[in-house]
Design an enzyme around this catalytic site. Structure first.
Site, short mmCIF file in Angstrom:
data_model
loop_
_atom_site.label_atom_id
_atom_site.label_comp_id
_atom_site.label_asym_id
_atom_site.label_seq_id
_atom_site.Cartn_x
_atom_site.Cartn_y
_atom_site.Cartn_z
N ILE A 47 -25.28 -37.49 9.00
CA ILE A 47 -26.71 -37.18 8.89
C ILE A 47 -27.39 -38.13 7.91
O ILE A 47 -28.48 -38.66 8.18
CB ILE A 47 -26.92 -35.71 8.47
CG1 ILE A 47 -26.45 -34.77 9.58
CG2 ILE A 47 -28.39 -35.44 8.15
CD1 ILE A 47 -26.53 -33.30 9.23
N GLU A 55 -27.68 -41.58 9.58
CA GLU A 55 -28.66 -41.60 10.66
C GLU A 55 -30.09 -41.65 10.11
O GLU A 55 -30.92 -42.43 10.59
CB GLU A 55 -28.46 -40.38 11.55
CG GLU A 55 -27.20 -40.48 12.40
CD GLU A 55 -26.87 -39.23 13.19
OE1 GLU A 55 -25.94 -39.29 14.02
OE2 GLU A 55 -27.53 -38.19 12.97
N ARG A 87 -16.42 -40.09 5.40
CA ARG A 87 -15.05 -39.62 5.15
C ARG A 87 -14.48 -39.01 6.43
O ARG A 87 -15.14 -38.26 7.13
CB ARG A 87 -15.07 -38.57 4.04
CG ARG A 87 -13.69 -38.04 3.67
CD ARG A 87 -13.78 -37.06 2.53
NE ARG A 87 -14.64 -35.93 2.86
CZ ARG A 87 -14.95 -34.95 2.01
NH1 ARG A 87 -14.51 -35.00 0.76
NH2 ARG A 87 -15.72 -33.95 2.40
N GLY A 89 -24.10 -31.89 3.59
CA GLY A 89 -23.31 -30.94 4.36
C GLY A 89 -24.13 -29.77 4.87
O GLY A 89 -25.30 -29.60 4.53
N THR A 140 -22.52 -30.24 19.00
CA THR A 140 -23.18 -29.45 20.04
C THR A 140 -22.37 -29.37 21.33
O THR A 140 -22.20 -28.28 21.89
CB THR A 140 -24.58 -30.02 20.32
OG1 THR A 140 -25.36 -29.94 19.12
CG2 THR A 140 -25.28 -29.25 21.42
N HIS A 147 -19.09 -58.45 33.34
CA HIS A 147 -19.52 -59.60 32.53
C HIS A 147 -20.97 -59.94 32.83
O HIS A 147 -21.40 -59.90 33.99
CB HIS A 147 -18.63 -60.80 32.86
CG HIS A 147 -18.93 -62.01 32.03
ND1 HIS A 147 -18.53 -62.12 30.71
CD2 HIS A 147 -19.60 -63.15 32.34
CE1 HIS A 147 -18.95 -63.29 30.25
NE2 HIS A 147 -19.60 -63.93 31.21
#
Length: 373
Positions: free
Chosen positions: A67, A70, A93, A151, A200, A325
């Site tokens: 989060i 992002e 982590r 978190g 999700t 390609h």
């Protein structure tokens, strides 16, 4: 606004109206978790960050998970000055170590500043409205916004779960068995509120397994093998299967294929963007046990690769596949020679010109051998 609570093992109250059922399914997700430190009232979380009236001029983002990364990419794209504060030495982590290093490097090249091993202590607000963040090391000031992405916690409070006997762990996650049933036979739970795999699509899979078990007379356990996931950072990450560290732990003998290159569009445009691709292969079975990518379109590409990993395909199957390609994705079917081979074998074995890692005294050591004569 709905106010709901479980009244008994078969009854739910919604805004004072009672509903009864043979089964109750709890799927209320999670919520951002904030530390209890001075000045926390000045901080925004990931929910509030989506409702800002204007872009931050300078923002501190505390956290090193997906989060945090992002939102760092979002605000960097909006031309905000972005500083990311991490308690650990590295971001993300639990992700593959090589990917962790690569994404931090690429984000830094795009202008995002990382402050590692910084633990937040307090936030203060000055008379001009600007915020300062005090860490265990120093004080950082001049922020228009401070965001915490440290978190999430299961959203299980005030549901009446304790009163009806539903067991929860110390973090508030509902404890369930392998079929998602709680300690109360008629109450089930799926998704982030159980704190298993908080994605999700995984919650949807758990819900489908619940429906088969309860309504289809087909007892079904959620399948957590080879779950693909993505981080929509800039550049984005896609992964499925084991990290290199996990593969070594599980299989011992692992062949690692790595490609680090500038994609064609970056070459033509002169952009510094690079792509990292990685395949992990069990050396004994030749089975592909993990695939990782960091670069443009990584989540889209890994979604397709996930089918192959889930199906248990081998490196030979990958090699036998024709590439498209010119694409970045074709690299996954054209990596022929391992970048390194990791072995738990004894040191008296003869190796032929490959980079080999041997397990000696509980540590991995790299050996570069000349071809045997």
């Amino acid at each position: 606004m709905f106010v709901y609570q479980i009244v008994d093992p078969h009854t739910v109250s919604v805004n004072g109206k009672l509903y009864t059922a043979k089964h109750i399914l709890v799927s209320v997700g999670g919520r951002p978790s904030m530390p209890d430190i001075p000045g926390i009232e000045h901080v925004i979380d990931s929910d509030a960050a989506l409702d800002l009236p204007s872009k931050p001029e300078k923002i501190a983002i505390v956290g090193g998970g997906y989060i945090a990364l992002e939102f760092a990419g979002i605000f960097n794209g909006l031309k905000s000055e972005v500083h990311v504060f991490i308690r650990q030495k590295k971001v993300l982590r639990g992700f593959d170590e090589e990917v962790r290093d690569f994404v931090a490097e690429q984000m830094s090249l795009r202008g995002i500043t990382f402050h590692t091993e910084q633990s937040p202590q307090a936030i203060t607000k000055s008379n001009d409205g600007l915020l300062s963040l005090k860490t265990n090391k120093e004080n950082f000031g001049g922020f228009s916004h401070v965001m915490f992405a440290t978190g999430r916690r299961p959203n299980s409070k005030n549901l009446g779960l304790e009163a009806v006997g539903v067991e929860m762990d110390k973090n508030g996650a509902i404890v369930v068995d392998e079929y998602s049933r709680t300690s109360v036979d008629s109450i089930w739970a799926v998704g982030d509120v159980t704190n298993r795999v908080n994605l999700t699509p995984v919650a949807l899979m758990e819900g489908g397994a619940f429906a088969k078990t309860v309504f289809g007379n087909e007892p079904t356990k959620p399948d957590y093998r080879a779950i693909p996931s993505a981080v929509f950072s800039q550049p984005p990450i896609g992964q499925v299967g084991l990290t290199e560290e996990q593969a070594i732990e599980e299989y011992g003998d692992v062949d690692v294929f790595v490609a680090n290159f500038r994609p064609l569009k970056a070459t033509l445009s002169g952009l510094p963007d690079r792509v990292l691709m990685k395949i992990l292969v069990c050396a004994t079975s030749n089975k592909v046990v993990g695939v990782h990518m960091c670069g443009d379109d990584a989540p889209e590409i890994i979604q397709g690769i996930a089918i192959a990993v889930k199906a248990g395909l081998t490196k030979q199957d990958f090699d036998a596949t024709i590439g498209i390609h010119p694409t970045s994705a074709e690299e996954f079917v054209t990596m022929r020679s391992p970048t390194r081979k990791i072995r738990k074998s004894s040191t008296d074995q003869v190796f032929s010109g490959e980079g080999v890692f041997l397990l000696q005294d509980d540590s991995w050591t790299e050996f570069w051998n000349t071809p045997a004569e």
